[in-house]
Write a protein that holds these residues in place. Structure first.
Motif, PDB file in Angstrom:
ATOM      1  N   GLY A 177      -7.788  11.704   0.441  1.00  0.00           N
ATOM      2  CA  GLY A 177      -8.327  12.206   1.449  1.00  0.00           C
ATOM      3  C   GLY A 177      -9.618  11.217   2.015  1.00  0.00           C
ATOM      4  O   GLY A 177     -10.277  11.732   2.940  1.00  0.00           O
ATOM      5  N   LEU A 178      -9.457  10.273   1.448  1.00  0.00           N
ATOM      6  CA  LEU A 178     -10.389   9.006   2.317  1.00  0.00           C
ATOM      7  C   LEU A 178      -9.724   8.446   3.641  1.00  0.00           C
ATOM      8  O   LEU A 178      -8.714   8.297   3.853  1.00  0.00           O
ATOM      9  N   PRO A 179     -10.668   8.183   4.527  1.00  0.00           N
ATOM     10  CA  PRO A 179     -10.344   7.698   5.861  1.00  0.00           C
ATOM     11  C   PRO A 179      -9.590   6.197   5.670  1.00  0.00           C
ATOM     12  O   PRO A 179     -10.077   5.562   4.922  1.00  0.00           O
ATOM     13  N   TRP A 180      -8.461   5.950   6.482  1.00  0.00           N
ATOM     14  CA  TRP A 180      -7.797   4.670   6.538  1.00  0.00           C
ATOM     15  C   TRP A 180      -8.418   3.584   7.407  1.00  0.00           C
ATOM     16  O   TRP A 180      -9.307   4.045   8.261  1.00  0.00           O
ATOM     17  N   GLY A 181      -8.251   2.679   6.937  1.00  0.00           N
ATOM     18  CA  GLY A 181      -8.909   1.354   7.694  1.00  0.00           C
ATOM     19  C   GLY A 181      -8.169   1.221   9.125  1.00  0.00           C
ATOM     20  O   GLY A 181      -7.161   1.694   9.246  1.00  0.00           O
ATOM     21  N   PRO A 182      -8.644   0.286   9.986  1.00  0.00           N
ATOM     22  CA  PRO A 182      -7.976  -0.139  11.141  1.00  0.00           C
ATOM     23  C   PRO A 182      -6.633  -1.018  10.897  1.00  0.00           C
ATOM     24  O   PRO A 182      -6.698  -1.483   9.811  1.00  0.00           O
ATOM     25  N   LEU A 183      -5.767  -0.897  11.985  1.00  0.00           N
ATOM     26  CA  LEU A 183      -4.660  -1.787  11.970  1.00  0.00           C
ATOM     27  C   LEU A 183      -5.010  -3.144  12.100  1.00  0.00           C
ATOM     28  O   LEU A 183      -4.079  -4.213  11.400  1.00  0.00           O
ATOM     29  N   PHE A 184      -6.106  -3.689  12.737  1.00  0.00           N
ATOM     30  CA  PHE A 184      -6.398  -5.096  12.788  1.00  0.00           C
ATOM     31  C   PHE A 184      -6.652  -5.957  11.414  1.00  0.00           C
ATOM     32  O   PHE A 184      -7.456  -5.518  10.699  1.00  0.00           O
ATOM     33  N   GLY A 185      -5.740  -6.861  11.112  1.00  0.00           N
ATOM     34  CA  GLY A 185      -6.247  -7.771   9.920  1.00  0.00           C
ATOM     35  C   GLY A 185      -6.767  -8.771  10.440  1.00  0.00           C
ATOM     36  O   GLY A 185      -7.084  -9.207  11.439  1.00  0.00           O
ATOM     37  N   GLU A 186      -7.658  -9.331   9.363  1.00  0.00           N
ATOM     38  CA  GLU A 186      -8.782 -10.578   9.297  1.00  0.00           C
ATOM     39  C   GLU A 186      -8.030 -11.696   9.413  1.00  0.00           C
ATOM     40  O   GLU A 186      -8.771 -12.800   9.790  1.00  0.00           O
TER      41      GLU A 186
END
Length: 195
Positions: A177-186
């Motif tokens: 149930g944790l929020p997923w991160g953004p699609l942009f990679g570093e």
């Protein structure tokens, strides 16, 4: 331009088109019945409808209630999710023009348009080695699906991915149930070029 449902019907009715979408851009509408999206949700409680998957377990969703066109959200298998287009037609036009779209996100330098343009120039060369007939395949999909030809697909893609509301998180309850991160990679394309 076709509405979302008409476009999905057209893809499903043409196995050669759906097969080419699966092969070229990993947008698989045929195997979507095997995807369990029942635990996927947005923190805003806006509805999600899974419409396609990819070979790595990523899923494509239409966002919101029934409408002629809805934003498309992509959730990969690594815990990242975000919008990739304001409608299914624009999403498909973008990923057909940029069949290496996942790598563009990976090598975006955290969402930098300049880095994405640099990556696209390099990644396009690799795509043409795998698909010498890339232009013909893209033209076939554009024609069969009545897609617009985008003037600047990298800019369109960047704008779509940046449009994700940072206050609305994609959550999969199977993953705690944790929020997923953004699609942009570093990363940037320089890392790939050194390898």
């Amino acid at each position: 331009m076709l509405d979302d449902i008409s476009l999905l019907r057209r893809i499903a009715a043409a196995p050669s088109v759906s097969g080419l979408l699966r092969e070229l851009v990993e947008f698989d509408v045929e195997d979507v019945v095997s995807v369990d999206a029942s635990t996927a949700r947005l923190s805003s409680s806006v509805s999600l409808r899974v419409i396609a998957c990819d070979s790595t377990g990523g899923r494509f969703f239409l966002v919101g209630t029934e409408a002629s066109s809805r934003p498309v959200l992509y959730a990969d298998s690594e815990g990242s999710a975000g919008l990739i287009g304001p409608s299914l037609a624009i999403t498909l036009a973008t990923i057909v023009a940029l069949p290496n779209w996942r790598d563009l996100l990976k090598f975006s330098g955290g969402g930098d348009l300049h880095q994405m343009r640099r990556a696209q120039a390099r990644l396009q060369e690799g795509m043409r080695q795998w698909h010498p007939d890339l232009d013909q395949l893209q033209s076939l999909l554009v024609g069969e699906l009545e897609l617009d030809v985008l003037d600047d697909p990298v800019l369109t893609f960047w704008q779509s991915a940046r449009a994700t509301d940072p206050t609305v998180a994609f959550i999969n309850d199977d993953d705690g149930g944790l929020p997923w991160g953004p699609l942009f990679g570093e990363g940037t394309i320089d890392r790939l070029m050194r390898g």
